[in-house]
Write a protein that holds these residues in place. Structure first.
Motif, PDB file in Angstrom:
ATOM      1  N   HIS A 125       1.182 -35.783  28.400  1.00 41.96           N
ATOM      2  CA  HIS A 125      -0.102 -35.413  29.009  1.00 41.96           C
ATOM      3  C   HIS A 125      -0.232 -33.887  29.042  1.00 41.96           C
ATOM      4  O   HIS A 125       0.758 -33.170  29.172  1.00 41.96           O
ATOM      5  N   ARG A 126      -1.442 -33.427  28.894  1.00 39.38           N
ATOM      6  CA  ARG A 126      -1.700 -31.984  28.866  1.00 39.38           C
ATOM      7  C   ARG A 126      -1.293 -31.343  30.192  1.00 39.38           C
ATOM      8  O   ARG A 126      -1.565 -31.876  31.261  1.00 39.38           O
ATOM      9  N   ASP A 169      -2.545 -36.986  22.883  1.00 43.38           N
ATOM     10  CA  ASP A 169      -3.720 -37.105  22.020  1.00 43.38           C
ATOM     11  C   ASP A 169      -4.088 -38.551  21.712  1.00 43.38           C
ATOM     12  O   ASP A 169      -4.980 -38.825  20.901  1.00 43.38           O
ATOM     13  N   SER A 171      -2.204 -40.807  20.243  1.00 41.38           N
ATOM     14  CA  SER A 171      -1.394 -41.405  19.175  1.00 41.38           C
ATOM     15  C   SER A 171      -0.115 -42.002  19.749  1.00 41.38           C
ATOM     16  O   SER A 171       0.287 -41.688  20.877  1.00 41.38           O
TER      17      SER A 171
END
Length: 210
Positions: A125-126, A169, A171
């Motif tokens: 996670h960002r 993202d 994926s």
């Protein structure tokens, strides 16, 4: 040695030699303490009176080898192959203390199949930390490793298996524990193959590992 003594007050980073007397197994690996550590050598030989086993691993049959329970010859430069072969036997024959390994080592931490790097919170996670890793718990799934303590606190990290993680993202990537990768690496060092690399007979490698 002088630099270590000046900095830390001792020249070896372990307990004092008198504790050898209380050991169950002592490996003299690449040394000859009966010549080079004469004041301490009696602790090694006296450990045998208490049932301790003394093993000498060296290219030549030295004075220390004479007083050992087992002498293991190794080619100069073959020590790494011998060590990996011993590890291969320990893993293959189930001598690994899995509870200790899961708590005290990085072997349960997950590694990405694509980059071969640890799976980190920043991958998932960002804004996630690059210093926070993950392992796979049979009950909880992907679980963050603690930065506070090595204690598992009820978690049960998987040492084997192949899992999937969803990245930031969206994926997906395959992940597996370090222990799984270690097993793959060690497969190249079965004693019968390692014998040519280290010069130690395969049967003797297995005997030492056991």
């Amino acid at each position: 040695h002088p630099g270590a003594a000046e900095t830390f007050g001792k020249i070896v980073f372990e307990r004092s030699a008198d504790d050898y007397f209380h050991s169950d197994l002592i490996l003299i690996w690449g040394g000859n303490p009966l010549y080079t550590q004469i004041p301490n050598a009696h602790y090694l030989t006296e450990a045998r009176y208490k049932g301790g086993k003394l093993v000498c691993i060296a290219p030549g049959f030295s004075a220390s080898s004479i007083h050992a329970d087992l002498y293991v010859p190794v080619k100069p430069g073959g020590d790494a192959a011998l060590g990996l072969a011993i590890a291969q036997v320990l893993v293959e024959e189930g001598f690994v203390d899995e509870g200790f390994v899961a708590e005290q080592t990085d072997l349960p931490l997950l590694v990405r199949d694509d980059t071969r790097l640890y799976l980190r919170a920043s991958d998932l996670h960002r804004g996630g930390s690059e210093e926070e890793f993950r392992f796979y718990d049979a009950k909880r799934g992907l679980t963050a490793s603690s930065k506070r303590s090595l204690a598992l606190e009820g978690a049960q990290p998987s040492l084997e298996g192949h899992f999937e993680a969803v990245l930031a993202d969206g994926s997906r990537v395959g992940v597996r524990p370090v222990f799984e990768l270690l097993k793959q690496r060690l497969a190249e060092y079965a004693p019968e193959r390692a014998e040519a690399m280290c010069g130690t007979p395969a049967a003797l490698i297995r005997r030492l590992a056991r």
